[in-house]
Design a protein around this motif. Structure first.
Motif, PDB file in Angstrom:
ATOM      1  N   VAL A 165       0.830  -1.207   0.000  1.00 42.48           N
ATOM      2  CA  VAL A 165       0.000   0.000   0.000  1.00 42.48           C
ATOM      3  C   VAL A 165       0.868   1.262   0.000  1.00 42.48           C
ATOM      4  N   PHE A 166       2.027   1.174   0.663  1.00 48.39           N
ATOM      5  CA  PHE A 166       2.889   2.352   0.776  1.00 48.39           C
ATOM      6  C   PHE A 166       3.885   2.411  -0.381  1.00 48.39           C
ATOM      7  N   LYS A 167       4.342   3.608  -0.683  1.00 46.39           N
ATOM      8  CA  LYS A 167       5.341   3.785  -1.745  1.00 46.39           C
ATOM      9  C   LYS A 167       6.602   3.006  -1.382  1.00 46.39           C
ATOM     10  N   PRO A 168       7.212   2.309  -2.341  1.00 47.80           N
ATOM     11  CA  PRO A 168       8.432   1.569  -2.014  1.00 47.80           C
ATOM     12  C   PRO A 168       9.488   2.526  -1.459  1.00 47.80           C
ATOM     13  N   ASP A 169      10.269   2.040  -0.559  1.00 45.59           N
ATOM     14  CA  ASP A 169      11.393   2.828  -0.045  1.00 45.59           C
ATOM     15  C   ASP A 169      10.980   3.986   0.870  1.00 45.59           C
ATOM     16  N   THR A 170       9.746   3.953   1.351  1.00 52.47           N
ATOM     17  CA  THR A 170       9.297   5.005   2.268  1.00 52.47           C
ATOM     18  C   THR A 170      10.111   4.924   3.563  1.00 52.47           C
ATOM     19  N   ASP A 171      10.615   6.052   3.999  1.00 47.13           N
ATOM     20  CA  ASP A 171      11.394   6.053   5.243  1.00 47.13           C
ATOM     21  C   ASP A 171      10.436   6.192   6.432  1.00 47.13           C
ATOM     22  N   ALA A 172       9.776   5.100   6.737  1.00 42.54           N
ATOM     23  CA  ALA A 172       8.767   5.166   7.795  1.00 42.54           C
ATOM     24  C   ALA A 172       8.640   3.822   8.499  1.00 42.54           C
ATOM     25  N   LEU A 173       8.152   3.913   9.723  1.00 43.71           N
ATOM     26  CA  LEU A 173       7.782   2.708  10.470  1.00 43.71           C
ATOM     27  C   LEU A 173       6.267   2.683  10.625  1.00 43.71           C
ATOM     28  N   VAL A 174       5.753   1.478  10.749  1.00 46.35           N
ATOM     29  CA  VAL A 174       4.355   1.305  11.122  1.00 46.35           C
ATOM     30  C   VAL A 174       4.359   0.711  12.520  1.00 46.35           C
ATOM     31  N   TYR A 175       3.559   1.307  13.394  1.00 49.01           N
ATOM     32  CA  TYR A 175       3.571   0.849  14.780  1.00 49.01           C
ATOM     33  C   TYR A 175       2.149   0.549  15.270  1.00 49.01           C
ATOM     34  N   LEU A 176       1.960  -0.668  15.744  1.00 52.68           N
ATOM     35  CA  LEU A 176       0.668  -1.047  16.331  1.00 52.68           C
ATOM     36  C   LEU A 176       0.889  -1.680  17.698  1.00 52.68           C
ATOM     37  N   ARG A 177      -0.078  -1.444  18.555  1.00 53.85           N
ATOM     38  CA  ARG A 177      -0.116  -2.153  19.825  1.00 53.85           C
ATOM     39  C   ARG A 177      -1.225  -3.169  19.764  1.00 53.85           C
ATOM     40  N   GLY A 178      -0.931  -4.359  20.276  1.00 51.04           N
ATOM     41  CA  GLY A 178      -1.993  -5.350  20.379  1.00 51.04           C
ATOM     42  C   GLY A 178      -2.925  -5.000  21.525  1.00 51.04           C
ATOM     43  N   GLY A 179      -3.964  -5.780  21.671  1.00 56.54           N
ATOM     44  CA  GLY A 179      -4.947  -5.530  22.717  1.00 56.54           C
ATOM     45  C   GLY A 179      -4.422  -5.876  24.096  1.00 56.54           C
ATOM     46  N   THR A 180      -5.107  -5.355  25.099  1.00 54.37           N
ATOM     47  CA  THR A 180      -4.798  -5.691  26.485  1.00 54.37           C
ATOM     48  C   THR A 180      -6.046  -6.309  27.111  1.00 54.37           C
ATOM     49  N   VAL A 181      -5.850  -6.979  28.225  1.00 50.52           N
ATOM     50  CA  VAL A 181      -6.971  -7.622  28.912  1.00 50.52           C
ATOM     51  C   VAL A 181      -7.851  -6.556  29.564  1.00 50.52           C
ATOM     52  N   SER A 182      -9.164  -6.747  29.520  1.00 51.59           N
ATOM     53  CA  SER A 182     -10.022  -5.818  30.254  1.00 51.59           C
ATOM     54  C   SER A 182     -10.815  -6.564  31.318  1.00 51.59           C
ATOM     55  N   HIS A 183     -11.199  -5.805  32.331  1.00 51.57           N
ATOM     56  CA  HIS A 183     -11.837  -6.395  33.512  1.00 51.57           C
ATOM     57  C   HIS A 183     -13.242  -5.864  33.700  1.00 51.57           C
ATOM     58  N   ARG A 184     -14.035  -6.599  34.465  1.00 53.85           N
ATOM     59  CA  ARG A 184     -15.386  -6.130  34.777  1.00 53.85           C
ATOM     60  C   ARG A 184     -15.287  -5.057  35.870  1.00 53.85           C
ATOM     61  N   TYR A 185     -15.641  -3.823  35.500  1.00 51.50           N
ATOM     62  CA  TYR A 185     -15.567  -2.685  36.426  1.00 51.50           C
ATOM     63  C   TYR A 185     -14.289  -2.740  37.270  1.00 51.50           C
ATOM     64  N   ASN A 186     -14.421  -2.609  38.573  1.00 46.90           N
ATOM     65  CA  ASN A 186     -13.201  -2.543  39.397  1.00 46.90           C
ATOM     66  C   ASN A 186     -12.901  -3.871  40.078  1.00 46.90           C
ATOM     67  N   THR A 187     -12.992  -4.937  39.336  1.00 48.09           N
ATOM     68  CA  THR A 187     -12.729  -6.247  39.920  1.00 48.09           C
ATOM     69  C   THR A 187     -11.585  -6.919  39.168  1.00 48.09           C
ATOM     70  N   ASP A 188     -11.180  -8.086  39.653  1.00 48.56           N
ATOM     71  CA  ASP A 188     -10.137  -8.813  38.923  1.00 48.56           C
ATOM     72  C   ASP A 188     -10.745  -9.864  37.986  1.00 48.56           C
ATOM     73  N   PHE A 189     -12.040  -9.758  37.738  1.00 45.39           N
ATOM     74  CA  PHE A 189     -12.683 -10.676  36.789  1.00 45.39           C
ATOM     75  C   PHE A 189     -12.361 -10.255  35.354  1.00 45.39           C
ATOM     76  N   GLU A 190     -11.621 -11.118  34.675  1.00 46.60           N
ATOM     77  CA  GLU A 190     -11.160 -10.784  33.320  1.00 46.60           C
ATOM     78  C   GLU A 190     -12.150 -11.229  32.260  1.00 46.60           C
ATOM     79  N   TYR A 191     -12.404 -10.353  31.318  1.00 41.46           N
ATOM     80  CA  TYR A 191     -13.155 -10.772  30.133  1.00 41.46           C
ATOM     81  C   TYR A 191     -12.239 -11.611  29.240  1.00 41.46           C
ATOM     82  N   ALA A 192     -12.851 -12.531  28.521  1.00 38.61           N
ATOM     83  CA  ALA A 192     -12.076 -13.340  27.586  1.00 38.61           C
ATOM     84  C   ALA A 192     -11.313 -12.405  26.646  1.00 38.61           C
ATOM     85  N   PHE A 193     -10.052 -12.671  26.450  1.00 38.65           N
ATOM     86  CA  PHE A 193      -9.241 -11.786  25.610  1.00 38.65           C
ATOM     87  C   PHE A 193      -9.443 -12.096  24.132  1.00 38.65           C
ATOM     88  N   ARG A 194      -9.712 -11.078  23.376  1.00 33.31           N
ATOM     89  CA  ARG A 194      -9.772 -11.204  21.912  1.00 33.31           C
ATOM     90  C   ARG A 194      -8.855 -10.126  21.336  1.00 33.31           C
TER      91      ARG A 194
END
Ligand SMILES: [Mn+2]
Length: 441
Positions: free
Chosen positions: A12-41
């Motif tokens: 998709v990008f022009k060849p030889d572009t002087d650039a990086l692509v940076y993504l962060r994967g997801g993190t675990v989320s919890h039910r309100y203020n508890t340690d109950f974790e939602y299934a990670f997707r």
């Protein structure tokens, strides 16, 4: 060479572009203020480019030399005790074929050493983080580029989608039969999900709808907790997710197994809307044109039944269809149920009732996967005001429609891959009245 998700990003990008692509994967989320974790997707763009299904990873792509570098979270022994999986860096390098892997405490060093002209980020949080290192960021281009890549599926992606569709199709058939004897809506949901979970499909692409009677007119009815009225009909809008890829199927059927009376009449209208829009699906066709065609089929069907009267053109003028069909005809499907790419940059939703919610306004191309899901609903919240709206009133047979305010709704939804000459239907659940009657007899 075979196209992969990653090679598409580089292309998709022009060849030889002087650039990086940076993504962060997801993190675990919890039910309100508890340690109950939602299934990670995993976050879908991250999953698309890395295939990694675990939380807390980052990734870099170097557009200059087309290499990619996996950034691993540094886990401590406490993490290993509670969460298990802690693999070595070598494992990830080997298993995912990354050009390099390093731990996230080296990330700053890597940015500072490489000093690209631009860092393309997958959102504001990433851009904020990267700008701390004095680098120029761009958080608009990458999501757009990935939407463009993801809207055309590779052969490998289509294979996964066929697999998801097959499982969801089987589950629909099981649930359909179950609805005949179930007392509560959730019993049908339980059998549906049982079929998927027992083959390892633990994630749902969306919250399924298992609606009996008038609940079937609630577009996002996910309570699924009510008693099934005797002799009512049932709407199931439920999918499956396989390796991140979604199926999204809807069927509506009479619990009795007999397509008679007003249900049968209205069902045949929706089925015709589905058949005619599906057969029109091919490269070069616009989703909004298919949508408008479905609206015409629905209005003329209602006219044949004497529920509305007047000229179809006049009804189309005042958007009468949106009273009965208030959602979009379909959407892109992929790693997300309402997949990205439905709108390209600069294309706005059409500000017209019913069409406002059309989630894809694209000209169809080979390799796109779309849902086609016409519906016909009796929604008191829309019809009651319409009875006294001078724009709509003249077209409505109020006394007949009043008798149907508790009817509920009907939706039929298939998933199509657009091919060179037409489409491949991924969905394999009966929808003709005689076929469903045979199953439910
Ligand atoms: Mn859908």
């Amino acid at each position: 060479m075979e196209q992969t998700n990653r090679s598409k990003l580089f292309d998709v990008f022009k060849p030889d572009t002087d650039a990086l692509v940076y993504l962060r994967g997801g993190t675990v989320s919890h039910r309100y203020n508890t340690d109950f974790e939602y299934a990670f997707r995993q976050e879908s763009n991250f999953l698309y480019l890395t295939g990694i299904a675990e939380p807390d990873f980052h990734v870099l792509f170097d557009l200059k030399d087309r290499t990619w570098h996996l950034v691993l979270p540094k886990r401590d022994s406490k993490y290993a005790v509670w969460m298990g999986y802690v693999n070595s860096a070598d494992y990830y390098k080997e298993a995912f074929k990354a050009d390099s892997v390093f731990y996230d405490d080296k990330l700053e060093l890597v940015f500072r050493k490489r000093k690209p002209e631009t860092v393309y980020c997958n959102g504001e949080a990433e851009a904020q983080f990267v700008s701390n290192f004095g680098l120029k960021t761009d958080s608009a281009t990458l999501p757009e580029a990935l939407a463009y890549c993801r809207s055309i599926k590779t052969d490998r992606e289509l294979e996964l989608m066929r697999r998801a569709s097959k499982a969801a199709s089987e589950a629909h058939l099981i649930a359909m039969k179950r609805a005949q004897t179930a007392e509560w809506e959730y019993e049908v949901k339980a059998d549906y999900e049982h079929h998927l979970i027992k083959q390892g499909m633990l994630h749902h692409p969306y919250n399924g709808i298992f609606a009996s009677g008038k609940n079937s007119a609630i577009l996002h009815y996910v309570d699924n907790s009510r008693r099934i009225p005797k002799g009512s009909h049932f709407l199931i809008d439920a999918g499956a997710e396989y390796k991140g890829y979604a199926a999204d199927i809807t069927r509506t059927f009479p619990v009795s197994g007999k397509f008679d009376g007003v249900f049968g009449d209205l069902y045949r209208i929706v089925l015709r809307a589905l058949a005619e829009t599906t057969s029109g699906a091919r490269p070069g066709i616009k989703m909004e044109d298919l949508h408008l065609h479905a609206c015409q089929v629905i209005l003329s069907g209602l006219k044949d039944l004497g529920l509305v009267h007047g000229s179809i053109d006049d009804m189309m003028q005042v958007n009468l269809f949106a009273l009965f069909f208030p959602h979009g005809l379909g959407h892109f499907l992929g790693l997300d149920t309402h997949d990205v790419g439905g709108y390209l940059k600069g294309i706005e939703p059409i500000d017209r009732p019913g069409l406002r919610f059309l989630r894809a306004r694209r000209t169809l191309e080979k390799g796109m996967v779309v849902t086609i899901e016409p519906g016909l609903y009796m929604i008191p919240a829309l019809l009651e005001p319409a009875f006294s709206d001078p724009k709509h009133k003249p077209f409505l047979n109020e006394s007949k429609l009043r008798g149907l305010l508790d009817f509920g709704g009907i939706r039929i939804e298939d998933n199509l891959v657009i091919t060179e000459t037409g489409y491949e239907n991924l969905t394999n659940v009966p929808k003709k009245p005689e076929d469903i009657e045979a199953i439910l007899s």
